[in-house]
Design an enzyme around this catalytic site. Structure first.
Site, PDB file in Angstrom:
ATOM      1  N   LYS A   1       4.134 -17.252 -22.109  1.00  0.00           N
ATOM      2  CA  LYS A   1       3.118 -18.207 -21.665  1.00  0.00           C
ATOM      3  C   LYS A   1       2.466 -18.906 -22.878  1.00  0.00           C
ATOM      4  O   LYS A   1       2.234 -20.099 -22.881  1.00  0.00           O
ATOM      5  CB  LYS A   1       2.040 -17.503 -20.821  1.00  0.00           C
TER       6      LYS A   1
ATOM      7  N   HIS B   1      32.604  -7.551  -3.321  1.00  0.00           N
ATOM      8  CA  HIS B   1      33.746  -8.368  -3.739  1.00  0.00           C
ATOM      9  C   HIS B   1      33.421  -9.132  -5.010  1.00  0.00           C
ATOM     10  O   HIS B   1      34.041 -10.154  -5.309  1.00  0.00           O
ATOM     11  CB  HIS B   1      34.137  -9.326  -2.600  1.00  0.00           C
TER      12      HIS B   1
ATOM     13  N   GLU C   1       8.623  -5.602 -14.672  1.00  0.00           N
ATOM     14  CA  GLU C   1       7.378  -5.867 -15.408  1.00  0.00           C
ATOM     15  C   GLU C   1       6.586  -4.586 -15.672  1.00  0.00           C
ATOM     16  O   GLU C   1       5.822  -4.509 -16.616  1.00  0.00           O
ATOM     17  CB  GLU C   1       6.488  -6.856 -14.631  1.00  0.00           C
TER      18      GLU C   1
HETATM   19  O1  PA5 Z   1       2.578  -9.163 -11.929  1.00  0.00           O
HETATM   20  C1  PA5 Z   1       1.965  -9.929 -12.635  1.00  0.00           C
HETATM   21  O2  PA5 Z   1       0.834  -9.663 -13.093  1.00  0.00           O
HETATM   22  C2  PA5 Z   1       2.528 -11.304 -12.989  1.00  0.00           C
HETATM   23  O3  PA5 Z   1       3.812 -11.452 -12.471  1.00  0.00           O
HETATM   24  C3  PA5 Z   1       1.632 -12.405 -12.427  1.00  0.00           C
HETATM   25  O4  PA5 Z   1       1.472 -12.219 -11.054  1.00  0.00           O
HETATM   26  C4  PA5 Z   1       2.213 -13.810 -12.685  1.00  0.00           C
HETATM   27  O5  PA5 Z   1       2.415 -14.025 -14.058  1.00  0.00           O
HETATM   28  C5  PA5 Z   1       1.259 -14.887 -12.151  1.00  0.00           C
HETATM   29  O6  PA5 Z   1      -0.017 -14.740 -12.713  1.00  0.00           O
HETATM   30  P1  PA5 Z   1      -1.290 -15.399 -12.072  1.00  0.00           P
HETATM   31  O7  PA5 Z   1      -1.553 -14.777 -10.745  1.00  0.00           O
HETATM   32  O8  PA5 Z   1      -2.379 -15.134 -13.058  1.00  0.00           O
HETATM   33  O9  PA5 Z   1      -0.998 -16.869 -11.931  1.00  0.00           O
END
Ligand code: PA5
Length: 396
Positions: free
Chosen positions: A387, A287, A266
């Site tokens: 989303k 393996h 990310e």
């Molecule tokens: O690292 C990030 O920002 C994302 O992976 C969020 O943690 C994830 O989408 C969940 O978001 P939220 O905490 O708003 O529910």
């Protein structure tokens, strides 16, 4: 004490001028990093907050059989990965913490709700935005079950919402219903939130979180190494190594590699660039993917996490842990001979402080690496695209 080897099994496979150029950018990158508004995770956490988390965890232990934690992505992986590393394989006598909210599987959900029907439990919902569909949906299902089981007064003692300080529906609910709550600070994004209540409360059910806090900040000692690792990863990327395989030799570190995948995936996967993170758990995957890594498309480099000490088990070939490490060293040599660069990160043992330090180290490295790649490390616009599509899909 953590040791790092980013050169012995790498240097001959990268262009030295690329590496030197990236290392020359250190001052510039550190300046960029320090001026970011999203590095709250480098600041010292308030001791009063840590004490409050411990107090809330103690109360949960008194009135509940288990804690149900609902969250996804950065609001889930840190504490889940950390807990898994220290759980006994067969004799789990920890306080039960159930992590939910990461699947829309009806089978899973119906089994979870059946399981909870006869339990006294506390619910901790974690979402910075308060709008993530998987989290809000799971919350509403579990809350319906709680409405059938508990009075309003009892619900107040059993629902804890961890969310943004001001914004979102969870915060509104805290204000309206008076539920216990914790904040995910504005200057800390999901995948960098390990040292916030989002992860410290679930961890406080079974760990001494004061030790975790100290270990985490000790990771700051490795800032130079984190930059070096970031520069090595970027030079490898420039040499056509587009995939990083995180290799662990302890089964219980699997979810730590999942945390790593999220952190780097990310952070870097933007604007058509980024190193694709993958992981293998050895010796199992020798393996399976081992063949591809040794002789397949040469787009992979590896980062091994080596553990020096573990339980003593004598077997016909000698000490089992030593054998595990002999295999690790041999695999490094074999893969290197096949044109696969290998970084090695060496832990004395899998202990609570060093793992927390390693988390801080990797967070620094991911951020530096993002800046070296020329992208903003702390946003995730691609996640928002899916989303939005889901919201539209559900409104059709
Ligand atoms: O690292 C990030 O920002 C994302 O992976 C969020 O943690 C994830 O989408 C969940 O978001 P939220 O905490 O708003 O529910």
């Amino acid at each position: 004490m953590i040791k790092f080897d980013f050169h012995n099994y790498v240097d001959s496979l990268i262009k030295k001028e690329d590496y030197d150029k990236l290392m020359d950018n250190k001052e510039k990158v550190l300046k960029q990093f320090k001026s970011s508004s999203m590095i709250g995770w480098t600041k010292r956490i308030d001791n009063n907050l840590v004490n409050k988390i411990i107090e809330v965890a103690e109360n949960i232990k008194k009135n509940s059989d288990c804690l149900v934690v609902v969250g996804i992505g950065g609001s889930f992986l840190g504490s889940y990965a950390y807990s898994n590393m220290f759980k006994s394989y067969f004799l789990d006598d920890n306080f039960e913490v159930i992590f939910a909210g990461t699947t829309l599987s009806s089978q899973y959900m119906s089994e979870l709700l059946n399981y909870l029907e006869n339990k006294n439990f506390t619910l901790n919902v974690i979402s910075k935005s308060g709008t993530t569909m998987e989290t809000t949906l799971t919350y509403s299902l579990i809350k319906n079950l709680m409405i059938d089981k508990y009075s309003d007064e009892e619900m107040k003692k059993r629902i804890i919402l961890t969310t943004d300080k001001e914004k979102g529906s969870l915060r509104e609910e805290v204000i309206e219903k008076g539920y216990e709550s914790f904040e995910i600070p504005n200057d800390i994004g999901g995948r960098y939130s390990f040292l916030t209540a989002a992860h410290l409360l679930p961890l406080a059910m079974n760990f001494n979180i004061k030790r975790i806090v100290e270990g985490y900040y000790d990771g700051g000692e490795y800032l130079d190494e984190a930059f070096e690792y970031a520069a090595i990863r970027n030079s490898l990327f420039k040499s056509g190594k587009y995939v990083e395989n995180f290799c662990v030799y302890e089964e219980n570190m699997y979810y730590f590699t999942e945390w790593l995948k999220q952190l780097f995936g990310e952070t870097e996967g933007k604007n058509g660039v980024g190193i694709l993170p993958m992981s293998t758990v050895q010796t199992r995957d020798l393996h399976s993917l081992g063949q591809f890594i040794q002789e397949g498309n040469k787009i992979i480099f590896e980062t091994f996490i080596k553990v020096n000490k573990s339980n003593r088990v004598k077997c016909n070939l000698g000490d089992l842990h030593e054998i595990n490490n002999i295999v690790l060293d041999s695999v490094v040599r074999a893969h290197y001979s096949g044109g696969v660069p290998c970084n090695i990160i060496e832990l004395e043992s899998v202990n609570e402080e060093d793992i927390a330090s390693l988390i801080y180290f990797f967070q620094l490295a991911a951020a530096f690496s993002g800046y070296l790649m020329g992208i903003e490390p702390f946003d995730q616009p691609g996640v928002e695209v899916y989303k939005k599509e889901v919201r539209e899909g559900l409104n059709k």
